[in-house]
Scaffold this motif. Structure first.
Motif, short mmCIF file in Angstrom:
data_model
loop_
_atom_site.label_atom_id
_atom_site.label_comp_id
_atom_site.label_asym_id
_atom_site.label_seq_id
_atom_site.Cartn_x
_atom_site.Cartn_y
_atom_site.Cartn_z
N SER A 135 6.82 12.97 1.76
CA SER A 135 7.33 11.77 1.57
C SER A 135 6.26 10.78 0.99
CB SER A 135 8.25 11.32 2.56
OG SER A 135 8.59 9.82 2.44
N GLU A 175 0.98 -1.24 -0.02
CA GLU A 175 0.06 -0.04 0.08
C GLU A 175 0.87 1.26 0.09
OE1 GLU A 175 -3.07 -0.49 2.59
OE2 GLU A 175 -2.93 1.67 3.55
N GLU A 203 11.31 5.87 -2.78
CA GLU A 203 10.80 6.86 -1.76
C GLU A 203 10.90 8.13 -2.80
OE1 GLU A 203 12.74 7.89 1.60
OE2 GLU A 203 11.16 9.51 2.41
N PHE A 248 3.37 19.64 12.64
CA PHE A 248 2.18 18.85 12.28
C PHE A 248 2.72 17.49 11.52
CE2 PHE A 248 1.85 19.44 7.74
CZ PHE A 248 2.31 20.79 7.71
N TYR A 284 16.48 22.27 10.12
CA TYR A 284 14.97 22.37 10.36
C TYR A 284 14.47 22.41 11.90
CZ TYR A 284 14.95 19.92 5.89
OH TYR A 284 15.40 19.61 4.55
N LYS A 297 10.73 12.22 -2.28
CA LYS A 297 10.57 13.44 -1.11
C LYS A 297 10.90 14.63 -1.40
CE LYS A 297 13.17 14.32 3.32
NZ LYS A 297 14.25 13.93 4.17
N LEU A 348 7.31 19.22 4.53
CA LEU A 348 7.83 17.90 3.96
C LEU A 348 6.91 17.18 3.62
CD1 LEU A 348 10.72 15.82 5.39
CD2 LEU A 348 8.35 15.00 5.17
N GLN A 350 2.77 4.56 0.69
CA GLN A 350 2.62 5.41 1.98
C GLN A 350 3.05 6.90 1.71
OE1 GLN A 350 5.46 3.13 4.61
NE2 GLN A 350 4.29 1.38 4.20
N LYS A 386 5.88 6.74 -0.63
CA LYS A 386 6.76 5.62 -0.92
C LYS A 386 5.61 4.78 -1.96
CE LYS A 386 9.59 3.61 1.75
NZ LYS A 386 10.14 2.92 3.07
N SER A 390 4.71 16.31 6.92
CA SER A 390 4.95 16.99 7.96
C SER A 390 5.23 18.64 7.89
CB SER A 390 6.07 16.35 8.89
OG SER A 390 6.53 17.07 9.98
N GLY A 391 5.23 19.15 8.74
CA GLY A 391 5.83 20.68 8.58
C GLY A 391 5.87 21.44 9.80
N TYR A 392 6.11 22.70 9.84
CA TYR A 392 6.27 23.54 11.02
C TYR A 392 6.12 25.04 10.46
CZ TYR A 392 11.03 24.19 9.39
OH TYR A 392 12.17 24.24 8.65
N TYR A 398 3.86 10.50 3.92
CA TYR A 398 3.98 11.08 5.18
C TYR A 398 4.13 12.51 5.18
CZ TYR A 398 6.14 12.27 9.60
OH TYR A 398 6.60 12.70 10.98
N TYR A 436 14.06 14.93 -4.04
CA TYR A 436 14.65 13.82 -4.59
C TYR A 436 13.91 12.50 -4.75
CZ TYR A 436 15.70 12.48 0.34
OH TYR A 436 15.63 12.15 1.52
#
Lengths: 129, 429
Positions: free
Chosen positions: B68, B28, B76, B429, B126, B78, B66, B30, B70, B34-36, B32, B98
């Protein structure tokens, strides 16, 4: 602790694997390594595919505290760091016990944990040594 | 003239066409995310900032994102994007982008743009990953290595208890330089053109070829790393001693080399020690742009740089106090009697030697070196009560130690120790 059908009384979750996986028990440290992706293969050579509960799940809080000896915040921070560093991505997260059971039953390499009251007839429960 | 590494997309296509496509019907994909969002409050007593009424500031510092993906277990894709107040162009916004294919844990191949993977320090870039607001100056001065390299990356890891990690990245980078950011301009970030306010002779932002290599060893609580960077183009600053002032710098075309070593101790994620030491060399090249008007010969000059830091962190529950000491000597410029490219040698005997007024320095010849070695002692505390919120506070005492080779030409660069206090709120998050 009373052992009842592979469940340690007082533990609120069950560790499950696909029925084709021949392992029957696992230690806490092995379980932690699988979910933190420090180990990527079972002793039988099968690749490990961990599946986690959602971050707000009380089952996840219990599992994280007892198995990783960390808070959920600490583990999520670890994964945030790992992804930004390009080292690894966290385990797949599923919203409900049913989603996790379906994922594990469809993936021979999967390992997960669900509430002790969940219907686990389609997967195999393993004990924690 | 551009010098893009056009082989990268071609190699990516070749890799994708020959890679064994595993039957992963049960896999499945995937994702991901995230961030700030990082907001700062800063105060300093540095005289330049006080006089300009910029000694107190409060505002949004940077925002990171960010993603990512897969699609297969061994692929991956990203991207990481970071905005801050000094963002000048889109290519600076893209910190990483990349794709990486994992043949095995021992061998991975990536193509795209990577944060220069020379040591874990670069990951402190980061905000949520860094337990302190401020980064070590060997990173924020951006004078030793570039922030990112676009091209090809080979990496992997061997071993179980004793691990060996390697990473080789080669491709294009933007010319190394620093620009000030943060809400009051006391935090550094990379700039493609500006070097401490200088106007370079060729203010182009072309990509230049360069590469990095890292070899790291991990055993138990200890990890040790060795790092190398070589860039085919950088700028070697020089200035006219008779017109020395902020912003009045010029530069020779040069190449840059840097070596670094890092050591890290981690005791159960509670007590951590991090330390790094870097040396670098900036060597002139390109005879045409470096020609001396007097001698009609290319200037063969070089500048050496170094820097180090050591920090200790201790995590108690949700709190992590830290202490860091650091020294850098990477802001340097070669001084000349007049601009060596344009000076008229018939003007006279030269200029008085600042260190010995009875002597004369001939026009167009070297008159020493301008340097601003800097040291800083910082203490701070971070508190992360929940994953989504990280609070940090730093206090640093910083000393600019302008060397005596230069006439004290500027009030703002006299020897002084000043402080810089920062509070940061990072939402994740």
């Amino acid at each position: 602790m009373i052992m009842l059908f592979g469940v340690t009384y007082g533990q609120t979750y069950l560790v499950i694997v696909n029925k084709s996986n021949n392992i029957n028990s696992i230690s806490k440290s092995e379980l932690s390594d699988y979910f933190m992706k420090k180990s990527v293969k079972f002793p039988n050579g099968l690749s490990v595919l961990p599946v986690d509960q959602k971050a707000t799940s009380p089952i996840r809080t219990s599992f994280t505290t007892e198995i990783h000896n960390k808070s959920v915040t600490a583990v999520r921070s670890f994964w945030q760091q790992s992804v930004f560093q390009g080292k690894a991505t966290p385990p797949v997260e599923k919203q409900t016990d049913e989603d996790i059971i379906e994922y594990v039953s469809n993936n021979p390499e999967a390992i997960g944990y669900v509430s002790s009251t969940a219907d686990t007839s389609t997967v195999k429960i393993i004990s924690i040594k | 003239m551009t010098n893009h590494l056009s082989l990268v997309p071609t190699m990516a296509l070749i890799l994708l066409s020959v890679m064994p496509l595993q039957a992963q019907d049960d896999w499945e994909p995937q994702t991901y995310v995230s961030g700030y969002v990082n907001t700062l409050a800063e105060v300093t007593n540095q005289k330049d900032h006080k006089e300009a009424n910029r000694n107190i500031g409060l505002g949004l510092a940077n925002v990171g994102f960010l993603i990512s993906y897969k699609p297969r277990p061994n692929i991956e894709i990203k991207g990481t994007f970071v905005w801050d107040q000094q963002i000048a162009d889109l290519q600076t916004l893209v910190v990483e982008a990349y794709g990486i294919y994992t043949f095995s844990n021992k061998f991975k191949v990536g193509v795209g743009k990577f944060l220069t993977p020379l040591s874990p320090v670069n990951t402190y870039f980061y905000a949520p990953l860094n337990p302190s607001v401020s980064l070590p100056m060997v990173v924020t001065h951006y004078l030793l290595t570039p922030q990112s390299i676009s091209g090809l990356q080979l990496s992997g890891e061997f071993g179980n208890d004793f691990k060996v990690n390697y990473n080789v990245t080669y491709g294009n980078y933007t010319t190394i330089g620093q620009i000030r950011t943060g809400v009051i301009g006391l935090i550094g970030r990379e700039s493609a053109v500006q070097i401490i306010g200088a106007t370079t002779p060729n203010p182009d932002q072309d990509y230049q070829l360069g590469g990095s290599a890292r070899l790291a060893f991990e055993y138990g609580i200890l990890s040790l790393g060795f790092n190398y960077f070589h860039g085919t183009r950088a700028f070697l600053p020089f200035s006219d001693l008779t017109k020395l002032s902020i912003g009045n710098f010029n530069a020779f075309s040069s190449r840059r080399t840097a070596f670094g070593t890092d050591i890290h101790l981690n005791l159960n994620d509670r007590l951590r020690l991090n330390a790094e030491y870097w040396i670098g060399k900036n060597q002139s090249k390109d005879e045409d742009s470096n020609l001396n008007a007097n001698t009609q010969e290319a200037e063969d000059v070089s500048l050496d740089y170094d820097g180090w830091y050591a920090e200790l962190l201790y995590t108690v529950g949700k709190f992590t106090p830290y202490i860091r000491y650091e020294e850098v000597d990477d802001i340097r410029s070669i001084l000349y009697a007049g601009n060596p490219r344009t000076v008229d040698p018939t003007m006279g005997a030269g200029i008085p030697n600042p260190n010995n007024p009875t002597e004369r320095i001939p026009w167009g010849t070297q008159a020493g070196e301008f340097r601003i070695p800097t040291n800083a002692l910082g203490v701070g505390l971070s508190y992360r009560p929940i994953y989504e919120l990280l609070l940090k506070a730093d206090f640093r005492s910083i000393k600019n130690d302008v060397n005596q080779d230069a006439i004290d030409f500027s009030e703002t660069l006299r020897k002084e120790r000043f402080y810089h206090a920062i509070i940061s709120a990072v939402f994740s998050f």
